[in-house]
Design a protein around this motif. Structure first.
Motif, PDB file in Angstrom:
ATOM      1  N   UNK A  23      80.786  45.904  19.454  1.00 35.59           N
ATOM      2  CA  UNK A  23      81.059  47.240  19.980  1.00 35.59           C
ATOM      3  C   UNK A  23      81.502  48.195  18.880  1.00 35.59           C
ATOM      4  N   UNK A  24      81.300  47.807  17.615  1.00 32.03           N
ATOM      5  CA  UNK A  24      81.631  48.689  16.500  1.00 32.03           C
ATOM      6  C   UNK A  24      80.614  49.821  16.397  1.00 32.03           C
ATOM      7  N   UNK A  25      80.946  50.832  15.622  1.00 33.02           N
ATOM      8  CA  UNK A  25      80.032  51.955  15.434  1.00 33.02           C
ATOM      9  C   UNK A  25      78.899  51.566  14.492  1.00 33.02           C
ATOM     10  N   UNK A  26      77.698  51.977  14.820  1.00 26.29           N
ATOM     11  CA  UNK A  26      76.502  51.802  13.979  1.00 26.29           C
ATOM     12  C   UNK A  26      76.291  50.353  13.507  1.00 26.29           C
ATOM     13  N   UNK A  27      76.261  49.396  14.416  1.00 25.95           N
ATOM     14  CA  UNK A  27      76.098  48.005  13.987  1.00 25.95           C
ATOM     15  C   UNK A  27      74.653  47.517  13.986  1.00 25.95           C
ATOM     16  N   UNK A  52      78.347  54.780  23.939  1.00 24.95           N
ATOM     17  CA  UNK A  52      78.532  55.607  22.749  1.00 24.95           C
ATOM     18  C   UNK A  52      77.282  55.668  21.884  1.00 24.95           C
ATOM     19  N   UNK A  53      76.514  54.577  21.830  1.00 29.74           N
ATOM     20  CA  UNK A  53      75.455  54.486  20.834  1.00 29.74           C
ATOM     21  C   UNK A  53      74.042  54.468  21.360  1.00 29.74           C
ATOM     22  N   UNK A  54      73.813  54.939  22.578  1.00 30.55           N
ATOM     23  CA  UNK A  54      72.468  54.854  23.162  1.00 30.55           C
ATOM     24  C   UNK A  54      71.428  55.618  22.346  1.00 30.55           C
ATOM     25  N   UNK A  55      71.716  56.857  22.004  1.00 32.22           N
ATOM     26  CA  UNK A  55      70.746  57.658  21.260  1.00 32.22           C
ATOM     27  C   UNK A  55      70.509  57.082  19.864  1.00 32.22           C
ATOM     28  N   UNK A  56      71.564  56.553  19.257  1.00 33.75           N
ATOM     29  CA  UNK A  56      71.418  55.925  17.949  1.00 33.75           C
ATOM     30  C   UNK A  56      70.502  54.710  18.036  1.00 33.75           C
ATOM     31  N   UNK A  57      70.622  53.953  19.126  1.00 36.63           N
ATOM     32  CA  UNK A  57      69.777  52.778  19.300  1.00 36.63           C
ATOM     33  C   UNK A  57      68.306  53.160  19.325  1.00 36.63           C
ATOM     34  N   UNK A  98      64.988  52.289  13.723  1.00 37.94           N
ATOM     35  CA  UNK A  98      63.749  51.517  13.683  1.00 37.94           C
ATOM     36  C   UNK A  98      64.015  50.017  13.695  1.00 37.94           C
ATOM     37  N   UNK A  99      65.178  49.583  13.168  1.00 38.63           N
ATOM     38  CA  UNK A  99      65.512  48.161  13.226  1.00 38.63           C
ATOM     39  C   UNK A  99      65.620  47.709  14.680  1.00 38.63           C
ATOM     40  N   UNK A 100      66.294  48.530  15.497  1.00 43.81           N
ATOM     41  CA  UNK A 100      66.486  48.188  16.904  1.00 43.81           C
ATOM     42  C   UNK A 100      65.170  48.221  17.664  1.00 43.81           C
ATOM     43  N   UNK A 101      64.352  49.238  17.407  1.00 44.97           N
ATOM     44  CA  UNK A 101      63.071  49.339  18.107  1.00 44.97           C
ATOM     45  C   UNK A 101      62.145  48.194  17.718  1.00 44.97           C
ATOM     46  N   UNK A 102      62.144  47.841  16.443  1.00 47.90           N
ATOM     47  CA  UNK A 102      61.326  46.721  16.009  1.00 47.90           C
ATOM     48  C   UNK A 102      61.800  45.426  16.644  1.00 47.90           C
ATOM     49  N   UNK A 103      63.120  45.292  16.796  1.00 49.30           N
ATOM     50  CA  UNK A 103      63.687  44.108  17.453  1.00 49.30           C
ATOM     51  C   UNK A 103      63.107  43.945  18.857  1.00 49.30           C
TER      52      UNK A 103
END
Length: 361
Positions: A238-242, A260-265, A269-274
């Motif tokens: 739950x940390x910022x930008x993990x 907090x981090x939905x838009x960042x997710x 590209x790392x998350x989308x590729x995952x």
């Protein structure tokens, strides 16, 4: 057991799923992070059955005992040899007891007991007695090696600052994970085990002799041990930008603070590729706070849908999605359990209507 204490262990280029692993379909499934704000084991098991029937989890009860905290559970094996620090957070090894601590950690069998994890035994009993008849998977969890090593000190320095001490903790954590999997597999259902790593994004300078790559390799090896045991390896932070660090550890499931981090997710590209490579995402999109109500559900889903639509096909994201609270509920009041899971299930229903019939993992 497969875990190697060598911090330089090279990670595979792709996640390898054992052929014996039972298929698990996410598609909006709801589960809990782990802790509940209850002091009765019986009430906790009933709450899990009522509010998380599809993917039940063994409940951690931090208001029952300090030993029930996720750090307390991870360090219970050496509790007689450590003490709270006089200044700052965490625990320190008692004078002259480091060798004994290391001997115990290297000899760990990973067992959780009724003294520090009362909910685990009760959960096992519930599974064997058919209490969770709607379950399609079962979930366990434990604090990860990075965070646990950041909480245990020797001579003023965290175990995370010393490769040998860190390796001892990592071995112990892997044993706890494998012990849980071996016990939970008796339910005959897919097993999900989540490793909690709030210290994942800790400044590398705090652990100068254990590099970021070494920490991630050790964490990745722990997750790989869960896969080898036939479970799905989840990673919660739950940390910022993990997100980049989480993806580099190669879990099967990423669990993060999506409130907090939905838009960042959806911009990472790392998350989308995952996700495109078959990973599952547990969106911690239900705020861990009191006073939630049904009105929140539609706005939460609409926010998720807009972000997912901008990143690609929202149906594909829905098929790989789980829904959780942002974090454990253990420090809230008891009414928060029903409130939080009610919102989660309402969001889940909308996610599932979008997901349709996904393919099996």
């Amino acid at each position: 057991m497969a875990f190697c204490g060598e911090l330089n262990r090279v990670q595979p280029t792709a996640i390898k799923s054992p052929t014996c692993r039972m298929p698990f379909v996410a598609a909006g499934a709801v589960t809990g992070i782990g802790s509940l704000p209850l002091t009765s084991v019986t009430s906790a098991i009933r709450s899990v059955a009522e509010f998380s029937p599809e993917v039940p989890f063994w409940p951690q009860l931090p208001q029952l005992s300090e030993r029930e905290s996720i750090v307390g559970q991870g360090l219970a094996i050496v509790e007689d040899l450590i003490e709270p620090r006089n200044e700052g957070y965490g625990y320190q090894v008692k004078e002259g007891r480091l060798d004994s601590v290391l001997e115990i950690l290297h000899g760990s069998r990973g067992e959780l007991t009724s003294a520090n994890a009362a909910g685990f035994g009760a959960f096992e009993e519930g599974l064997s007695s058919g209490f969770f008849r709607s379950a399609v998977a079962v979930k366990g969890q434990i604090e990860g090696p990075i965070t646990l090593s950041a909480y245990l000190f020797h001579q003023g320095q965290p175990f995370l600052s010393d490769p040998a001490l860190f390796a001892a903790i990592a071995f112990h954590v892997s044993q706890i994970i494998c012990w849980q999997i071996d016990r939970l597999k008796s339910a005959g259902l897919p097993v999900l085990v989540f490793v909690d790593e709030p210290a994942l994004c800790l400044d590398t300078a705090i652990a100068s002799t254990v590099s970021e790559e070494q920490r991630l390799n050790a964490l990745g090896a722990t997750l790989e041990d869960a896969r080898i045991r036939g479970a799905y390896a989840g990673l919660h932070c739950c940390a910022a930008r993990p997100l980049e660090l989480m993806c580099r550890a190669r879990p099967d499931i990423i669990s993060f603070d999506a409130h907090q981090g939905l838009d960042l997710f959806f911009a990472d590209w790392h998350a989308l590729d995952f996700v495109h490579q078959g990973g599952t995402v547990a969106y911690g999109i239900v705020p861990t706070r009191p006073g939630l109500n049904a009105v929140d559900s539609a706005s939460i889903f609409i926010r998720w849908l807009k972000a997912a639509s901008l990143a690609g096909d929202p149906q594909k994201f829905a098929q790989r999605a789980m829904i959780t609270a942002t974090c454990g509920l253990g420090l809230l009041n008891t009414s928060a359990v029903a409130e939080s899971f009610s919102v989660a299930h309402s969001v889940s229903k909308l996610i599932r209507s979008l997901a349709g019939s996904p393919e099996l993992d």
